[in-house]
Scaffold this motif. Sequence first.
Motif, PDB file in Angstrom:
ATOM      1  N   TYR A  16       0.844  -1.211   0.000  1.00  8.10           N
ATOM      2  CA  TYR A  16       0.000   0.000   0.000  1.00  8.10           C
ATOM      3  C   TYR A  16       0.873   1.253   0.000  1.00  8.10           C
ATOM      4  CZ  TYR A  16      -3.024   3.553   2.283  1.00  8.10           C
ATOM      5  OH  TYR A  16      -3.701   4.694   2.637  1.00  8.10           O
ATOM      6  N   ASP A  33       2.738   1.714  -3.390  1.00  7.37           N
ATOM      7  CA  ASP A  33       1.835   2.235  -4.415  1.00  7.37           C
ATOM      8  C   ASP A  33       1.579   3.718  -4.201  1.00  7.37           C
ATOM      9  OD1 ASP A  33       1.733  -0.270  -5.490  1.00  7.37           O
ATOM     10  OD2 ASP A  33      -0.266  -0.765  -4.733  1.00  7.37           O
ATOM     11  N   LEU A  87       2.539   6.614  -6.902  1.00  3.27           N
ATOM     12  CA  LEU A  87       1.557   7.561  -7.437  1.00  3.27           C
ATOM     13  C   LEU A  87       1.992   8.999  -7.169  1.00  3.27           C
ATOM     14  CD1 LEU A  87      -1.162   8.161  -8.773  1.00  3.27           C
ATOM     15  CD2 LEU A  87      -2.244   7.944  -6.512  1.00  3.27           C
ATOM     16  N   LEU A 126      -5.239   7.034  -3.471  1.00  6.86           N
ATOM     17  CA  LEU A 126      -4.963   5.915  -4.367  1.00  6.86           C
ATOM     18  C   LEU A 126      -6.262   5.446  -5.025  1.00  6.86           C
ATOM     19  CD1 LEU A 126      -2.598   3.881  -2.037  1.00  6.86           C
ATOM     20  CD2 LEU A 126      -1.965   4.768  -4.264  1.00  6.86           C
ATOM     21  N   GLU A 137      -8.856   3.350  -2.913  1.00  4.43           N
ATOM     22  CA  GLU A 137      -8.147   3.331  -1.618  1.00  4.43           C
ATOM     23  C   GLU A 137      -9.039   2.864  -0.473  1.00  4.43           C
ATOM     24  OE1 GLU A 137      -5.278   6.022   1.294  1.00  4.43           O
ATOM     25  OE2 GLU A 137      -5.801   6.786  -0.675  1.00  4.43           O
ATOM     26  N   ARG A 172      -8.989  -0.802  -0.433  1.00  8.16           N
ATOM     27  CA  ARG A 172      -7.672  -1.288  -0.007  1.00  8.16           C
ATOM     28  C   ARG A 172      -7.515  -1.178   1.507  1.00  8.16           C
ATOM     29  NH1 ARG A 172      -2.760   0.012  -4.036  1.00  8.16           N
ATOM     30  NH2 ARG A 172      -1.881  -1.479  -2.542  1.00  8.16           N
ATOM     31  N   SER A 208      11.150  -0.148  -1.275  1.00 12.38           N
ATOM     32  CA  SER A 208      11.294  -0.829  -2.578  1.00 12.38           C
ATOM     33  C   SER A 208      12.668  -1.493  -2.721  1.00 12.38           C
ATOM     34  CB  SER A 208      11.078   0.173  -3.717  1.00 12.38           C
ATOM     35  OG  SER A 208      11.989   1.261  -3.583  1.00 12.38           O
TER      36      SER A 208
END
Length: 919
Positions: A342, A345, A349, A481, A484, A487, A687
């Motif tokens: 989450y 992402d 974005l 998002l 969202e 999510r 990441s």
Amino acid sequence: MSETPLQPGQRVRHAQYGEGAVLVAGTDGFARVLFSGDAGERQVPSASLSAALSRAELVVQNVASGQQRNLRAWLAYQAHALPLIDSAAALTSARIDLLPHQVVLTHRVATASPRRYLIADEVGLGKTIETALVLRELASRGELNRALMVVPAGLVNNWHHELNEVFNLDFEVFGSQGDVTDRKSNAFAKHDRLIASVDTLKMKPRLRRLKDAPTWDLVVFDEAHHLSAYRNGTKVRRTESFKLAEVLRDHCRDLLLLSATPHQGDHFRFYMLVQLLEPTLFTSPADMIDNRHRLNSVIFRRTKADACRPDGSTLFARRWVHTESFVMSDDERDFYNELNVYLMDGFALAKKQGNKGRALGFVMTIFQKIAASSFAAVHRTLRRRLIALTVQEGLMHDNNLDIEARDASYSEARELMRNEYGLPDDQMGRVEAERLVADMKRRLLKDMKDEDLAVLSSEYSQETATTSSEDSVATAVKLALPEERNRIRDLLQKFPKQTETKVQNLMQALGTLWKQNPQERVVIFATYLGSVEMLGEQIDQAYPGQGVVVLKGGDHGTKAAAEKRFKQPEGPRVMICTAAGREGINLQHARILFNFDLPWNPMDLEQRIGRIHRYGQKDTAQVYNLVLSDTIEGRIFLLLDDKLKEIAKTLGKVDEHGEVAEDLRSQILGQLSERLSYEQLYAQAISDPKLKRTKVELEAALSNAQEARTAVHELFQDLDGFSLDDYEPLADTSKGMNDIVAFVKAAAQQEGRDLRMEPNDLVTLSAANGDSEKQFTTDREQSLDSDTLELLGLDHPQVVRYIEEFRELDPVQLGIRVASADGQSGVLSLWHVTTHGDRGETKNLIVPLGIDTEGARVPVWEKQVNQLFRLPPASGSASPLKIATDVFEPMIQRELSHRGVLGKDRGYDSRLVGWVEVI
């Protein structure tokens, strides 16, 4: 007026308009005079004017006798002399631990000229207190009218509290959220004591207003290592902060730079910092290295090894820091991994949206920090963000005039609100849920600025900012998002139901401690309210009766009340602190500290430890860091810890437990903070699951930090350390305190009050004129142990009031006549002298000058001023009026030259403050 013709510029007095200066001496029986005050310029009859006597002439022409007159004249003299005594800093009424190195530094700065210094004491040695003491002493000496504090935004409130509530210095905060703004006028011209953030002042319009305002007596830059100038080839690039410092350097008399890490490993940057203080000290960085001993003239640096108690004993008890690492349960790991997806992402974005995505990037950073605190904290924030997103959807439907969809969204939001706050499913509960949803609408319609989110996500956010960030991350839904809400619902479904692993281990540790000693007091740090509330509930359930007090921000009074409860003998055994507890509270009566979560910037960890590992701690401070070793934050923390241990072993800087020595840790971490953006490091690590890039960045930054530490050590090795011998002349404050008590007693008698000395260093001032009875102590330790007992000191409001009153005593009351004790006759004159340097430096001193009737100097009178005031009143002939100007004023200049305070570039003003004729 006498028949002597008036002259332009002559000082005259008028019965109605007061004193003025003649502008035009007319020949028609009138004169044009510029009067002081509101009278302004007026034409008046020459006959209505009389010559205005100088202050000295008024004193000498009105000498008289009498016991009460002698006492009031002595009070006037003391009102000028007391603030100038050598031990002034040690006689502050501020209820603080006053340490020898602080007293010495304050005395040296306050009595120096010029006053342009870098105060580079290590973290924890009290640079804030030292600065406040300098301000306080200069103000008492009459050498500080205008002062500007330039500090990081996150420290503005801390400085405001310290200067005003602890030291009674009456500073105002400049800025949109402060007491003073410059929207309608030049606040820098109208207000004399201001605190402002660097970012607020460095804007170009503000720089212009600063230049247009009168010069400052003192400017202070906190965290001065941020004033940077870099060399880029043959060019020098100055940051906006450095340019601000250059403007203020040329627009102030005194300048203090504060930094525990002033040298960032770049000799040129440090050279430029020194240039702000004294441009002629070095010609180049190479010259600075070759002649580093000259740094002693502009730098004070004290280390924790230097610091000691007044008796020479060690100031700091030992500390033991231990890291307990655990791994997540399977359910925790599933939730954690899903949360990281989450967050990834969200960051992706935000990056894709460019400037439009800044707010979302800040939100994700704050989310990541909350998740690192506890699963309970992130669960709470996710729930509240879901509510905000639901209300936001209702607002969007409203804009699109889709009434049915709007009502459905608001209905869902009310139900979520009811569940979140445990509201009953009845009329009252539904009304309260409706109110909460309406409040949420207002907050969402009032967009939060990206800049505010940036501050809240920053590593420098302090105090209540962490509380605000939890609310802000929930309501900053301008950019969300895709899907969202769904999510977040999925994430909430995966939230682990069992007690968190870290919490289980903390509860076990508390049980072990209390089995050994049920009275043991424990401090627990947890950054976010979601964690704090969860921990409070868990401890109350597991150990009912031990008691928990929470320190979660608010004003200083709120923090002080929580601290007071925790210190009570039968008070709570646990204090849970948010970031609000990092500074400004003293918890040395506890010896155990748990870091339930770990701040991203490890220097914040040092600040936390400093709450119990400080002056007054009698036991070894025991610190336990609780770490989930399979989270990103835990792995980075352990990686950094391992690297620090490698450096420490190489340098032989490990303690008896094999831990990194405290001084090395603080030096390396201080340097590291300038080389590493912890926000970027942790965000990028999401990441980079194997931390390959993170390790490279961390190793490079640590290598640079180690090189910087070595460079600093070499450059600073010739700096003078603190010696207790420097403190000895200032250590005994008993005479100064006795002088203050005698002054207050005599001043109180003038308004019909009595000052009584009580046992155990207590002093009672009787009630009078509507003012209630007051009790003080003359013992600093006693004031620190009491919540109500005030410490008498030079800057106590009662003393300040009396000093101000008697400094302004009418000159006609200052001249007295006393009977000689040994048959010698003459005059003792007392002068308040202010010297002025070519750069605006000032120095105040009292100069006593005694002569006999033959004009010969009487040094013994100059050393026994108080005794002369106590001689019995006498009657006799007055001194010649011109003795003040014809004899004493030339003597003042010779005396100042003899003392070495009147160089070729210095002028002076003299003010007669006492006149004792001995007959």
